[in-house]
Design a protein around this motif. Structure first.
Motif, mmCIF file in Angstrom:
data_model
loop_
_atom_site.group_PDB
_atom_site.id
_atom_site.type_symbol
_atom_site.label_atom_id
_atom_site.label_comp_id
_atom_site.label_asym_id
_atom_site.label_seq_id
_atom_site.Cartn_x
_atom_site.Cartn_y
_atom_site.Cartn_z
ATOM 1 N N GLN A 15 -8.778 23.172 9.047
ATOM 2 C CA GLN A 15 -9.198 24.070 10.110
ATOM 3 C C GLN A 15 -9.709 25.385 9.533
ATOM 4 O O GLN A 15 -9.259 25.831 8.482
ATOM 5 C CB GLN A 15 -7.998 24.352 11.030
ATOM 6 N N THR A 16 -10.637 26.005 10.248
ATOM 7 C CA THR A 16 -11.252 27.232 9.741
ATOM 8 C C THR A 16 -10.217 28.305 9.435
ATOM 9 O O THR A 16 -10.300 28.965 8.402
ATOM 10 C CB THR A 16 -12.299 27.775 10.724
ATOM 11 N N GLY A 17 -9.252 28.490 10.293
ATOM 12 C CA GLY A 17 -8.236 29.520 10.082
ATOM 13 C C GLY A 17 -7.331 29.230 8.898
ATOM 14 O O GLY A 17 -6.958 30.143 8.153
ATOM 15 N N ILE A 18 -6.975 27.973 8.718
ATOM 16 C CA ILE A 18 -6.118 27.612 7.586
ATOM 17 C C ILE A 18 -6.859 27.851 6.275
ATOM 18 O O ILE A 18 -6.337 28.473 5.352
ATOM 19 C CB ILE A 18 -5.635 26.153 7.709
ATOM 20 N N LEU A 19 -8.100 27.377 6.183
ATOM 21 C CA LEU A 19 -8.849 27.555 4.936
ATOM 22 C C LEU A 19 -9.155 29.025 4.657
ATOM 23 O O LEU A 19 -9.212 29.431 3.498
ATOM 24 C CB LEU A 19 -10.124 26.721 4.937
ATOM 25 N N ALA A 20 -9.337 29.819 5.694
ATOM 26 C CA ALA A 20 -9.603 31.244 5.500
ATOM 27 C C ALA A 20 -8.361 31.999 5.025
ATOM 28 O O ALA A 20 -8.477 33.004 4.325
ATOM 29 C CB ALA A 20 -10.121 31.861 6.795
ATOM 30 N N ASN A 21 -7.177 31.510 5.380
ATOM 31 C CA ASN A 21 -5.937 32.239 5.096
ATOM 32 C C ASN A 21 -5.085 31.667 3.972
ATOM 33 O O ASN A 21 -4.184 32.344 3.490
ATOM 34 C CB ASN A 21 -5.091 32.329 6.373
ATOM 35 N N TYR A 22 -5.323 30.439 3.586
ATOM 36 C CA TYR A 22 -4.506 29.788 2.559
ATOM 37 C C TYR A 22 -5.418 29.204 1.485
ATOM 38 O O TYR A 22 -5.996 28.123 1.658
ATOM 39 C CB TYR A 22 -3.630 28.697 3.180
ATOM 40 N N ALA A 23 -5.544 29.901 0.373
ATOM 41 C CA ALA A 23 -6.484 29.523 -0.683
ATOM 42 C C ALA A 23 -6.276 28.104 -1.188
ATOM 43 O O ALA A 23 -7.252 27.395 -1.485
ATOM 44 C CB ALA A 23 -6.398 30.516 -1.841
ATOM 45 N N PHE A 24 -5.023 27.652 -1.290
ATOM 46 C CA PHE A 24 -4.764 26.305 -1.813
ATOM 47 C C PHE A 24 -5.456 25.227 -0.996
ATOM 48 O O PHE A 24 -5.791 24.154 -1.502
ATOM 49 C CB PHE A 24 -3.256 26.022 -1.884
ATOM 50 N N SER A 25 -5.678 25.480 0.300
ATOM 51 C CA SER A 25 -6.217 24.467 1.203
ATOM 52 C C SER A 25 -7.697 24.171 0.962
ATOM 53 O O SER A 25 -8.223 23.201 1.495
ATOM 54 C CB SER A 25 -5.996 24.882 2.654
ATOM 55 N N ARG A 26 -8.362 24.984 0.148
ATOM 56 C CA ARG A 26 -9.793 24.779 -0.100
ATOM 57 C C ARG A 26 -10.064 23.710 -1.162
ATOM 58 O O ARG A 26 -11.138 23.126 -1.202
ATOM 59 C CB ARG A 26 -10.434 26.100 -0.512
ATOM 60 N N ALA A 27 -9.100 23.442 -2.035
ATOM 61 C CA ALA A 27 -9.307 22.506 -3.151
ATOM 62 C C ALA A 27 -9.723 21.099 -2.711
ATOM 63 O O ALA A 27 -10.562 20.479 -3.370
ATOM 64 C CB ALA A 27 -8.051 22.445 -4.020
ATOM 65 N N PRO A 28 -9.178 20.549 -1.625
ATOM 66 C CA PRO A 28 -9.549 19.174 -1.268
ATOM 67 C C PRO A 28 -10.911 19.021 -0.587
ATOM 68 O O PRO A 28 -11.345 17.903 -0.341
ATOM 69 C CB PRO A 28 -8.446 18.722 -0.315
ATOM 70 N N VAL A 29 -11.587 20.118 -0.287
ATOM 71 C CA VAL A 29 -12.837 20.011 0.478
ATOM 72 C C VAL A 29 -13.895 19.166 -0.237
ATOM 73 O O VAL A 29 -14.473 18.259 0.387
ATOM 74 C CB VAL A 29 -13.382 21.400 0.882
ATOM 75 N N PRO A 30 -14.202 19.393 -1.520
ATOM 76 C CA PRO A 30 -15.245 18.555 -2.150
ATOM 77 C C PRO A 30 -14.945 17.050 -2.112
ATOM 78 O O PRO A 30 -15.814 16.273 -1.695
ATOM 79 C CB PRO A 30 -15.323 19.105 -3.580
ATOM 80 N N PRO A 31 -13.736 16.600 -2.492
ATOM 81 C CA PRO A 31 -13.506 15.153 -2.374
ATOM 82 C C PRO A 31 -13.532 14.669 -0.925
ATOM 83 O O PRO A 31 -14.001 13.555 -0.645
ATOM 84 C CB PRO A 31 -12.145 14.923 -3.025
ATOM 85 N N MET A 32 -13.075 15.484 0.004
ATOM 86 C CA MET A 32 -13.092 15.076 1.411
ATOM 87 C C MET A 32 -14.521 14.868 1.907
ATOM 88 O O MET A 32 -14.776 13.937 2.670
ATOM 89 C CB MET A 32 -12.400 16.120 2.283
ATOM 90 N N ARG A 33 -15.419 15.740 1.496
ATOM 91 C CA ARG A 33 -16.821 15.588 1.924
ATOM 92 C C ARG A 33 -17.358 14.233 1.484
ATOM 93 O O ARG A 33 -18.011 13.530 2.265
ATOM 94 C CB ARG A 33 -17.667 16.722 1.364
ATOM 95 N N SER A 34 -17.092 13.863 0.244
ATOM 96 C CA SER A 34 -17.541 12.550 -0.260
ATOM 97 C C SER A 34 -16.874 11.417 0.505
ATOM 98 O O SER A 34 -17.517 10.416 0.855
ATOM 99 C CB SER A 34 -17.216 12.424 -1.745
ATOM 100 N N LEU A 35 -15.587 11.552 0.744
ATOM 101 C CA LEU A 35 -14.845 10.511 1.452
ATOM 102 C C LEU A 35 -15.363 10.315 2.873
ATOM 103 O O LEU A 35 -15.545 9.179 3.321
ATOM 104 C CB LEU A 35 -13.354 10.861 1.484
ATOM 105 N N VAL A 36 -15.594 11.413 3.580
ATOM 106 C CA VAL A 36 -16.067 11.327 4.965
ATOM 107 C C VAL A 36 -17.438 10.663 5.006
ATOM 108 O O VAL A 36 -17.687 9.757 5.818
ATOM 109 C CB VAL A 36 -16.094 12.729 5.621
ATOM 110 N N HIS A 37 -18.331 11.088 4.122
ATOM 111 C CA HIS A 37 -19.680 10.508 4.082
ATOM 112 C C HIS A 37 -19.605 9.006 3.809
ATOM 113 O O HIS A 37 -20.239 8.206 4.505
ATOM 114 C CB HIS A 37 -20.516 11.225 3.016
ATOM 115 N N ALA A 38 -18.839 8.612 2.802
ATOM 116 C CA ALA A 38 -18.725 7.197 2.435
ATOM 117 C C ALA A 38 -18.032 6.384 3.526
ATOM 118 O O ALA A 38 -18.438 5.257 3.814
ATOM 119 C CB ALA A 38 -17.971 7.066 1.111
#
Length: 189
Positions: A15-38
């Motif tokens: 969620q936008t608020g979680i990623l804006a406030n908790y730096a650790f939550s940003r790490a999974p975004v690149p693999p998630m983008r690939s996973l969602v697309h595939a």
């Protein structure tokens, strides 16, 4: 491509608020983008789960100190605040499903199981934040409901990296879940 109608990719609390406030939550975004697309390309159901509490607090018990703290922290988890929206990098598409939860597990008090059963899903691949909260709670519920569960380790994160590692290496496999990277999961297709 042949659809994998027995499988769903679950993405929790991105969620936008979680990623804006908790730096650790940003790490999974690149693999998630690939996973969602595939997943979409292979006909796998994509399910986004978000935490959202009523601004009035009607769904928060004083007995639940964690969710009371979440509610009192301001609009970060408040329904309609915009901070509970799924991040634009993973923008849900019309064929995806968005589930709103009001507790840690994506199954607790939601229509997730109804959606999964309607799609004849027997296997889930679980991703999200935090590993020790949403991922663990949802995983335990899924296993208790007899789903085959895989946790995609690089598409999950926790504020405590050692807790993430311990859950992935010891606890989740001990409960019967497969643990692998998103790339390994994709290679199985």
């Amino acid at each position: 491509m042949t659809g994998r109608t027995d499988t769903a990719l679950i993405i929790g609390d991105m969620q936008t608020g979680i990623l804006a406030n908790y730096a650790f939550s940003r790490a999974p975004v690149p693999p998630m983008r690939s996973l969602v697309h595939a997943a979409r390309a292979h006909g796998i159901l994509v399910v986004f789960v978000r935490t959202e509490l009523r601004a009035s607090g009607a769904d928060v018990s004083e007995n639940n100190t964690l969710f009371t703290a979440f509610h009192q922290a301001g609009p970060l988890f408040h329904e309609g605040s915009g901070e509970t929206d799924i991040i634009p990098q993973l923008a849900p598409q019309p064929e995806d499903v968005v589930i709103t939860k009001r507790r840690t597990s994506a199954f607790a008090g939601t229509e997730l199981e109804l959606v999964l059963r309607a799609h004849h899903v027997e296997s889930i691949a679980l991703t999200g934040v935090a590993t020790s909260a949403m991922v663990a709670g949802t995983l335990y519920d899924a296993l208790d409901r007899d789903y085959r569960a895989t946790v995609l380790s690089d598409a999950c994160a926790d504020a405590e990296a050692d807790v993430h590692d311990f859950l992935m290496a010891r606890i989740f496999p001990g409960r019967g879940a497969r643990v692998m990277t998103g790339e390994s999961w994709l290679s199985e297709w």
